[in-house]
Design an enzyme around this catalytic site. Structure first.
Site, PDB file in Angstrom:
ATOM      1  N   LYS A  22      41.521  44.000  23.275  1.00 31.12           N
ATOM      2  CA  LYS A  22      42.358  44.525  24.217  1.00 31.12           C
ATOM      3  C   LYS A  22      43.035  43.619  25.566  1.00 31.12           C
ATOM      4  O   LYS A  22      44.029  43.447  25.577  1.00 31.12           O
ATOM      5  CB  LYS A  22      41.863  45.781  24.720  1.00 31.12           C
ATOM      6  CG  LYS A  22      42.356  46.580  25.930  1.00 31.12           C
ATOM      7  CD  LYS A  22      41.396  47.377  26.689  1.00 31.12           C
ATOM      8  CE  LYS A  22      42.225  47.881  27.807  1.00 31.12           C
ATOM      9  NZ  LYS A  22      41.915  46.946  29.175  1.00 31.12           N
ATOM     10  N   ASN A  23      42.005  43.081  26.167  1.00 35.28           N
ATOM     11  CA  ASN A  23      42.443  42.195  27.399  1.00 35.28           C
ATOM     12  C   ASN A  23      43.273  41.174  27.029  1.00 35.28           C
ATOM     13  O   ASN A  23      43.864  40.903  27.927  1.00 35.28           O
ATOM     14  CB  ASN A  23      41.345  42.343  28.028  1.00 35.28           C
ATOM     15  CG  ASN A  23      40.388  43.467  28.955  1.00 35.28           C
ATOM     16  OD1 ASN A  23      41.263  44.376  28.808  1.00 35.28           O
ATOM     17  ND2 ASN A  23      39.452  43.363  29.428  1.00 35.28           N
ATOM     18  N   CYS A 117      41.652  52.031  34.823  1.00 36.61           N
ATOM     19  CA  CYS A 117      40.468  52.932  35.230  1.00 36.61           C
ATOM     20  C   CYS A 117      40.051  52.842  36.421  1.00 36.61           C
ATOM     21  O   CYS A 117      40.381  51.908  37.261  1.00 36.61           O
ATOM     22  CB  CYS A 117      39.293  52.167  34.310  1.00 36.61           C
ATOM     23  SG  CYS A 117      39.453  52.280  32.678  1.00 36.61           S
ATOM     24  N   ARG A 122      40.604  48.043  43.500  1.00 35.75           N
ATOM     25  CA  ARG A 122      40.950  46.989  42.798  1.00 35.75           C
ATOM     26  C   ARG A 122      42.194  46.200  43.397  1.00 35.75           C
ATOM     27  O   ARG A 122      43.269  46.192  43.222  1.00 35.75           O
ATOM     28  CB  ARG A 122      41.297  47.416  41.652  1.00 35.75           C
ATOM     29  CG  ARG A 122      40.313  48.392  40.745  1.00 35.75           C
ATOM     30  CD  ARG A 122      40.683  48.802  39.281  1.00 35.75           C
ATOM     31  NE  ARG A 122      40.409  47.651  38.377  1.00 35.75           N
ATOM     32  CZ  ARG A 122      40.630  47.824  37.035  1.00 35.75           C
ATOM     33  NH1 ARG A 122      40.504  49.054  36.509  1.00 35.75           N
ATOM     34  NH2 ARG A 122      40.577  46.661  36.267  1.00 35.75           N
ATOM     35  N   ASP A 306      31.969  45.099  31.643  1.00 36.75           N
ATOM     36  CA  ASP A 306      32.709  46.136  30.629  1.00 36.75           C
ATOM     37  C   ASP A 306      31.779  46.505  29.627  1.00 36.75           C
ATOM     38  O   ASP A 306      32.070  47.384  28.527  1.00 36.75           O
ATOM     39  CB  ASP A 306      33.806  45.561  29.949  1.00 36.75           C
ATOM     40  CG  ASP A 306      35.085  45.647  30.862  1.00 36.75           C
ATOM     41  OD1 ASP A 306      34.934  46.174  32.093  1.00 36.75           O
ATOM     42  OD2 ASP A 306      36.120  44.836  30.339  1.00 36.75           O
ATOM     43  N   ARG A 398      42.827  54.152  25.040  1.00 34.81           N
ATOM     44  CA  ARG A 398      43.337  53.032  25.506  1.00 34.81           C
ATOM     45  C   ARG A 398      43.057  51.915  25.112  1.00 34.81           C
ATOM     46  O   ARG A 398      43.829  50.748  25.130  1.00 34.81           O
ATOM     47  CB  ARG A 398      43.361  53.182  27.246  1.00 34.81           C
ATOM     48  CG  ARG A 398      44.235  54.085  27.885  1.00 34.81           C
ATOM     49  CD  ARG A 398      44.143  53.789  29.335  1.00 34.81           C
ATOM     50  NE  ARG A 398      43.999  52.337  29.807  1.00 34.81           N
ATOM     51  CZ  ARG A 398      43.135  51.954  30.628  1.00 34.81           C
ATOM     52  NH1 ARG A 398      42.285  52.565  30.895  1.00 34.81           N
ATOM     53  NH2 ARG A 398      43.228  50.658  30.763  1.00 34.81           N
TER      54      ARG A 398
END
Ligand code: UD1
Length: 421
Positions: A22-23, A117, A122, A306, A398
């Site tokens: 995903k990232n 999230c 952030r 994560d 997601r």
């Protein structure tokens, strides 16, 4: 509101194939905007963040062809808009990569302040520092970030904190700049290497990705006409490794890179599990109650934040008292309240949580507080006695492709129920 209904306990056993990361995908898609040509991307995870990103790219003028759920072609020859739709970009964190890629390609960019999230503050000061180092003017106001530059000129950027996103954005903004850019104190995550490999395949000159000094020699143009396959998802693989441990199961995790998982492997062995490195797959099994452990999350190659909630589930049933120190995000222990509803005994004091191991969890209605918390609660539902109902699935969708099918193939009794709101 959709929910997952999970009936446990189940020892998860069998094989699972890991999807593309995903990232990496959410950085490679905006990186494709730098290409004055056409490129093909394979092994894309079919998740909502990727689908949203593709819609955004189309709104900016890119043409996208889907060959399958995991394979697309992007034609970015005619980018005619540099204002990304605010409602879409403010929904997820990785939209900040549009700033680096649009600035690099067009010299101007406008993006909604990134969402994603809720893990605490952030900030994006290091991203802005990178853009300004190469000559851009950046303005943050009215819920959006705007950046403009006449000509990007390579420079030295020292990152005050090790940031995945800022490192990738610094690469994106430098690829087509005049001269050389050096990023010191860069992040080293596998997906940073993947983005650099993607751009190099398309004609960029990026050296040192995966170390803490990255050098980018600006090139005039990226040519495209290439196919690139996204790296396997380190975090999804780690999620299934920890699912095997928590459930006292035995899982063969296929299509992963064991080297990316070294520190998870080390922790699993420390708590009594078995890990077999099979080259492009990894087998994890466990046949006893896990030992207690102490974990501190750190940038790669340290223990990833994560995978902290998934490890939290394992430690909640460990023999003895464990401690997790979360050094990356301020609010990453929200899932512990949900686990406590299932019988866990966890107390968190800011960035540290104490896990007093219990013998077993019991099913309960729980809420995914964020993406990885959601994955952790699926693992918890699988090991708990009785029925767990898990809500807030939009977080999980997601970032995990076909998650319930994958768990079901390992023997989990898990079902998605669609309920009208
Ligand atoms: C990425 C991952 C996310 C993961 C995180 C840490 C993506 C899309 N998301 O997020 O899943 O949890 O890495 O591995 O890849 N910071 C600053 N200033 C900045 C940027 C970051 O102070 O400008 C701080 C953050 O507050 C945090 C730390 O640096 O404490 C790491 O953040 P960063 O690596 O940037 O996380 P993301 O790239 O947002």
């Amino acid at each position: 509101m959709d929910k997952l209904v999970i009936n446990g306990p189940t020892k998860l056993k069998g094989e699972v194939t890991i999807s593309g990361a995903k990232n990496a995908a959410v950085a490679i898609l905006p990186a494709a905007l730098l290409i004055d040509g056409v490129c093909k991307i394979e092994n894309l995870p079919n998740i909502s963040d990727v689908r949203t990103y593709c819609e955004i790219l189309e709104k900016l003028g890119a043409k996208i062809k889907w060959f399958s759920d995991n394979e697309i072609e992007i034609d970015a020859r005619n980018i005619d808009c540099t204002q990304a739709p605010l409602d879409m970009t403010s929904k997820f964190r990785a939209s900040y990569y549009l700033l680096g890629s649009l600035l690099g390609r067009c010299g101007t960019a406008e993006v909604g302040i990134p969402g994603g999230c809720n893990l605490g503050a952030r900030p994006i000061d290091q991203h802005i520092k990178a853009f300004e180092s190469l000559g851009a003017k950046v303005d943050v106001s009215q819920g959006k970030i705007s950046a403009k530059v006449k000509k990007l000129i390579g420079n030295s950027i020292y990152m005050d904190v090790v940031s995945v996103g800022a490192t990738i954005n610094a690469i994106l903004v430098s690829v087509l700049a005049e001269g050389t850019t050096t990023i010191d104190n860069a992040a080293k995550e596998p997906h940073i290497v993947d983005v650099a490999n993607f751009l190099n395949t398309m004609g960029a000159d990026i050296r040192g990705a995966g170390t803490d000094v990255i050098k980018i020699n600006g090139v005039k143009k990226l040519h495209g006409d290439c196919t690139y396959s996204v790296v396997p998802d380190q975090i999804e693989a780690g999620t299934f490794m920890l699912a095997a441990v928590a459930s006292k199961g035995d899982i063969l995790i296929k299509n992963c890179i064991p080297e990316h998982l070294d520190c998870i492997t080390a922790k699993i062995i420390e708590i009594g599990g078995n890990v077999e490195d099979l080259g492009d797959s990894i087998r994890v099994s466990m046949n006893k109650r896990p030992n207690k452990a102490t974990i501190k999350t750190l940038p790669y190659p340290g223990y990833p934040t994560d995978l902290q909630p998934q490890m939290g589930v394992v430690l909640s049933i460990a023999d003895g008292t464990s401690i997790i120190n979360e050094s990356i995000w301020d609010s990453r222990f929200q899932y512990t309240c949900e686990l406590n509803k299932m019988g866990a005994k966890i107390t968190d004091q800011g960035k540290t949580a104490v896990f007093e191991g219990v013998k077993n969890l019991t099913g309960a209605p729980v809420y995914a507080t964020d993406l990885r918390a959601g994955a952790a609660l699926i693992i918890a539902g699988n090991i708990a006695d009785g029925e767990t109902q898990l809500y807030n699935l939009q977080h999980i969708d997601r970032g995990y492709e076909n998650i319930e099918e994958k768990f079901r193939s390992l023997g989990a009794k898990i079902q998605r129920i669609c309920e009208p709101d």
